[in-house]
Scaffold this motif. Structure first.
Motif, PDB file in Angstrom:
ATOM      1  N   HIS A  89     -35.884 -16.590  20.764  1.00 30.03           N
ATOM      2  CA  HIS A  89     -37.108 -17.982  20.037  1.00 30.03           C
ATOM      3  C   HIS A  89     -36.766 -17.301  18.183  1.00 30.03           C
ATOM      4  O   HIS A  89     -36.845 -16.239  17.792  1.00 30.03           O
ATOM      5  N   ASP A 144     -31.140 -22.949  21.083  1.00 28.86           N
ATOM      6  CA  ASP A 144     -30.816 -23.895  21.843  1.00 28.86           C
ATOM      7  C   ASP A 144     -32.184 -25.213  21.699  1.00 28.86           C
ATOM      8  O   ASP A 144     -31.848 -25.957  21.109  1.00 28.86           O
ATOM      9  N   VAL A 166     -36.230 -13.376  15.305  1.00 30.49           N
ATOM     10  CA  VAL A 166     -35.488 -13.067  17.010  1.00 30.49           C
ATOM     11  C   VAL A 166     -36.547 -12.025  16.941  1.00 30.49           C
ATOM     12  O   VAL A 166     -36.114 -11.427  17.085  1.00 30.49           O
ATOM     13  N   SER A 172     -28.329 -28.277  18.971  1.00 26.37           N
ATOM     14  CA  SER A 172     -28.331 -26.819  19.943  1.00 26.37           C
ATOM     15  C   SER A 172     -26.678 -26.200  19.517  1.00 26.37           C
ATOM     16  O   SER A 172     -26.548 -25.319  20.819  1.00 26.37           O
ATOM     17  N   THR A 183     -39.254 -18.828  15.575  1.00 29.73           N
ATOM     18  CA  THR A 183     -40.546 -19.648  15.563  1.00 29.73           C
ATOM     19  C   THR A 183     -40.584 -20.379  14.078  1.00 29.73           C
ATOM     20  O   THR A 183     -40.554 -19.291  13.229  1.00 29.73           O
ATOM     21  N   MET A 195     -41.042 -23.346  18.294  1.00 32.36           N
ATOM     22  CA  MET A 195     -40.329 -22.836  18.574  1.00 32.36           C
ATOM     23  C   MET A 195     -38.688 -23.440  18.849  1.00 32.36           C
ATOM     24  O   MET A 195     -38.601 -24.443  19.636  1.00 32.36           O
ATOM     25  N   TRP A 196     -37.965 -22.294  17.978  1.00 35.30           N
ATOM     26  CA  TRP A 196     -36.532 -22.962  18.476  1.00 35.30           C
ATOM     27  C   TRP A 196     -36.069 -21.902  19.619  1.00 35.30           C
ATOM     28  O   TRP A 196     -35.609 -20.807  19.054  1.00 35.30           O
ATOM     29  N   ASN A 197     -35.728 -22.342  20.689  1.00 36.19           N
ATOM     30  CA  ASN A 197     -35.476 -21.162  21.667  1.00 36.19           C
ATOM     31  C   ASN A 197     -33.992 -20.712  21.375  1.00 36.19           C
ATOM     32  O   ASN A 197     -33.198 -21.578  21.054  1.00 36.19           O
ATOM     33  N   LYS A 224     -30.079 -19.866  23.172  1.00 36.73           N
ATOM     34  CA  LYS A 224     -29.716 -18.845  24.713  1.00 36.73           C
ATOM     35  C   LYS A 224     -29.478 -17.780  25.068  1.00 36.73           C
ATOM     36  O   LYS A 224     -29.624 -16.343  23.887  1.00 36.73           O
ATOM     37  N   VAL A 259     -39.440 -25.895  21.167  1.00 37.19           N
ATOM     38  CA  VAL A 259     -39.981 -26.609  22.860  1.00 37.19           C
ATOM     39  C   VAL A 259     -41.039 -25.873  21.413  1.00 37.19           C
ATOM     40  O   VAL A 259     -41.339 -25.298  21.201  1.00 37.19           O
ATOM     41  N   GLU A 295     -37.394 -13.995  25.829  1.00 39.15           N
ATOM     42  CA  GLU A 295     -37.035 -15.517  25.585  1.00 39.15           C
ATOM     43  C   GLU A 295     -36.713 -15.432  24.644  1.00 39.15           C
ATOM     44  O   GLU A 295     -38.442 -15.744  23.854  1.00 39.15           O
ATOM     45  N   ASN A 340     -43.543  -9.326  27.617  1.00 38.03           N
ATOM     46  CA  ASN A 340     -42.386 -10.366  26.985  1.00 38.03           C
ATOM     47  C   ASN A 340     -40.847  -9.626  26.979  1.00 38.03           C
ATOM     48  O   ASN A 340     -40.915 -10.405  25.885  1.00 38.03           O
TER      49      ASN A 340
END
Length: 264
Positions: A199, A123, A89, A221, A201, A133-135, A137, A126, A197, A191
């Protein structure tokens, strides 16, 4: 009559997994145009990904499972969690003055010691352009880590990199474009702070659409796991972190008495 930009995105639920397909903010551009100002090309600056590794058993197993599941349908994913790239991350990704990397590591280590433990809470999935990506929180501790590291190290960023605007940023609509450009001028990254944000990847693929593969991918999630290691990583394709090539790393101790930003 004033004009308003209307952004349309799609949301789908497959096998209990929420997938958000965002409008492509980062259009496909040639790899050499993404980043690499001449200072980096000539060795005066070094691209560094300051990141938290997804190394805790629960997180790493979930990342590997998702990566292998995607591999059944994506044949051109340029990430490789089985050998080349570390699941991670990103907290701060930019070009730092090469001669000051030792100082950079010392400052990052001081932030880790000050902030202490942090939980990673996953979360939704996306898809954005070539990235799947896997976001995560945006928890208070993750935001503190990113914010504090940027504040502690941004003066070590290569000056040329604070004036280099990537093609994908130039292609953004206003007022987002101007906001991102201002961040680059100040911090060498578009960013950070309110644009942070977090995430993980899972795929970087410039040749095939990712929407279908991610729509059928099932992840939880509700997954959470501790952050165990923060590192200064060497950067590979698509902003990835190269396995075994960190400049330095720091264990994140599970210390409930570690001071927070508010305590100092």
């Amino acid at each position: 009559m004033s004009r308003h930009l209307i952004v349309i995105f799609s949301v789908a639920v497959f096998a209990g997994t929420l997938l958000v397909v965002l409008p492509t903010q980062q259009p496909h551009v040639k790899e050499k145009d993404r980043f690499l100002p001449s200072d980096v090309q000539k060795g005066r600056a070094t691209n560094v990904n300051i990141h938290i590794k997804v190394s805790a058993t629960e997180g790493k197993n979930a990342a590997l499972s998702a990566f292998h599941e995607l591999g059944k349908t994506l044949k051109n994913n340029r990430l490789d969690f089985d050998g080349t790239n570390d699941p991670h991350v990103t907290l701060y990704l930019t070009n730092f003055v090469t001669d000051r990397l030792q100082e950079l590591a010392a400052r990052v280590g001081a932030v880790v010691k000050k902030l202490g433990s942090c939980s990673m809470e996953m979360d939704k999935l996306v898809v954005q352009g070539a990235y799947g990506m896997w976001n995560l929180k945006v928890t208070e501790c993750l935001r503190q880590y990113s914010d504090e590291i940027v504040l502690a190290t941004s003066d070590l960023v290569d000056a040329q990199s604070k004036n280099y605007i990537p093609a994908w940023v130039k292609a953004l609509p206003e007022p987002l474009r101007s906001k991102k450009i201002d961040m680059i001028h100040k911090y060498g990254s578009p960013n950070v702070f309110e644009s942070f944000e977090p995430h993980l990847t899972l795929a970087y693929d410039t040749t095939e659409p990712l929407d279908s593969a991610f729509a059928s991918l099932h992840v939880s999630s509700a997954l959470s796991f501790p952050a165990e290691m923060l590192a200064l990583g060497s950067v590979g394709v698509g902003g990835s972190v190269l396995t075994g090539k960190d400049f330095d790393s720091f264990a994140i101790k599970d210390d409930e008495t570690a001071p927070t930003v508010a305590d100092n």
